[in-house]
Design an enzyme around this catalytic site. Structure first.
Site, PDB file in Angstrom:
ATOM      1  CG  ASP A  29      -5.037  -0.916  -5.495  1.00 35.95           C
ATOM      2  OD1 ASP A  29      -5.657  -0.729  -4.426  1.00 35.95           O
ATOM      3  OD2 ASP A  29      -3.961  -0.352  -5.761  1.00 35.95           O
ATOM      4  CG  ASP A 123      -6.768   0.029  -0.548  1.00 33.81           C
ATOM      5  OD1 ASP A 123      -5.982  -0.721   0.054  1.00 33.81           O
ATOM      6  OD2 ASP A 123      -6.417   1.106  -1.070  1.00 33.81           O
ATOM      7  CD  GLU A 124      -2.716  -3.128  -2.192  1.00 34.47           C
ATOM      8  OE1 GLU A 124      -2.294  -3.535  -3.305  1.00 34.47           O
ATOM      9  OE2 GLU A 124      -2.095  -2.312  -1.485  1.00 34.47           O
TER      10      GLU A 124
END
Length: 423
Positions: A29, A123-124
């Site tokens: 993350d 983003d993860e």
């Protein structure tokens, strides 16, 4: 401390990694992703509270730096409340093209490690590194390598959770933020989970949390020791069983490689309701331009164009039209969106939100397209592809439809801002 702060407060930074035997699931993350990308171009703002989001009266926080989070600011919060909590915060408008480019670079790093990458957002992602151990080493070593490569190649930091299941790996990455790595040994899952608040479990929203608290269940351990039948009566058959399994670390779901998007769209909530049809058409042009660029960037095209029109009372009208051929050309998407708007019966009606979406996606170039009589072989698609190249080199907005440049200049003049040069 708010519920959101309790779930996302940084955990202790770990020392030497624990035993990662059997811990082949990683959750990676990015740390304050949108803000981190902005700080690459604004290093002078490091260490200050920074918020990314819409600055208007209806603006919403998209991301907040850890300095801003210390004041209680978090994503999805109304910007007006964020400003009250942290009046000294620097507010930056979101630039989704920058975040998409950084995300693509991050995902490329992940896929160089393993093909089993399951993105959850820009983003993860989850990674299954079982097949990479012989080549790259133990899971904790792979996690350290990912953190180093993300920092070296993208200039941002990330946190990595290493565990035997997806659920625990995601919790681990949250507990070691920012810029940390945490291994939860397979034989230590229960010890890790049981002290956590019940809200840490997937599926526990505010209402479910209230129900559990009424039963006196404050920690995951409290819930784990509660009979399943009691949980089923209080929160429902499926949810009760699901939460009880998670409380004991049972999560059999595998990491699944990403599937193609089913649709690509963009929408805009106005600071003030807009009734002027010309202003609505300009916004449809802006949104169509964004959707076309995203389609071309993903190598996809779509046959169905849809518009979303939301009135001030939140009633929402959606209209769609299927084209003869799949397209990734913003000009064609815009023409169809305008036709749908004009046929909606809402011309001249005030709107608080408009959206454009393309559905029924297929790989670009897989469907033949018949040129219309007199249509040149080189046209809008090639022009827009050239705009994509300029955007990658000079930044989003380097080349735009003239109508959008003029509209932005007029807006800048009204607000006393310096306008950009037209390209």
């Amino acid at each position: 401390m708010s519920r959101k702060q309790q779930l996302h407060r940084p955990g202790p930074q770990p020392g030497p990694p624990g035993d990662d035997t059997g811990c082949t699931v990683l959750h990676v993350d990015m740390d304050a992703f949108f803000v981190s990308v902005e700080l690459l171009e604004h290093p002078e703002l490091r260490g200050r509270p920074v918020v990314v989001g819409g600055a208007g009266p209806r603006g919403v926080v998209s991301a907040a730096s850890y300095e801003a989070r210390a004041f209680g600011v978090h994503s999805a919060m109304p910007m007006s409340r964020a400003r009250r909590l942290c009046p000294q915060a620097v507010v930056l408008p979101p630039r989704h093209d920058r975040y998409a480019a950084a995300s693509a670079g991050v995902m490329e790093i992940f896929r160089s490690i393993t093909p089993l990458v399951e993105p959850l957002a820009l983003d993860e992602a989850f990674l299954d590194v079982a097949g990479a151990r012989r080549r790259l080493g133990r899971p904790a070593e792979i996690g350290r390598m990912i953190r180093e490569q993300v920092h070296e190649q993208q200039g941002i930091t990330c946190s990595v959770g290493v565990a035997s299941t997806k659920f625990v790996a995601k919790l681990a990455s949250t507990r070691c933020k920012p810029d940390g790595l945490l291994v939860v040994p397979a034989d230590g899952v229960v010890d890790f989970l049981h002290p956590l608040p019940v809200a840490a479990l997937w599926g526990v929203g505010e209402r479910t949390e209230e129900s559990l608290l009424r039963l006196g269940l404050r920690t995951v351990g409290d819930l784990a020791r509660t009979p399943v039948d009691t949980l089923r009566r209080e929160v429902g058959e499926a949810v009760g069983r699901h939460l009880h399994d998670l409380a004991w670390g049972r999560d059999p779901r595998p990491v699944t490689a990403s599937v193609p998007d089913k649709s690509i769209g963009a929408e805009e909530t106005f600071d003030h309701d807009i009734a002027d049809p010309e202003a609505i058409r300009r916004e449809l042009l802006r949104l169509s331009d964004r959707v076309g660029a995203r389609l071309r960037g993903s190598g996809q095209a779509g046959r169905t164009v849809a518009v979303k029109l939301r009135r001030p009372d939140f009633t929402t009208l959606t209209r769609a039209r299927t084209l003869a051929d799949a397209t990734d050309v913003a000009r064609e998407i815009y023409a169809t969106a305008c036709a749908l708007y004009e046929a909606s019966g809402l011309q001249g009606a005030p709107l608080r939100l408009v959206g454009v979406r393309v559905e029924n996606l297929v790989p670009a170039g897989t469907t033949p397209r018949q040129l219309a009589l007199g249509e040149p072989e080189v046209g809008w698609r090639q022009a827009e592809a050239a705009m994509d190249l300029a955007a990658r080199r000079f930044g989003a907005g380097a080349v735009r439809p003239a109508a959008l440049v003029r509209a932005d200049r007029e807006s800048d003049a009204r607000h006393g801002r310096e306008a950009e040069d037209e390209v």
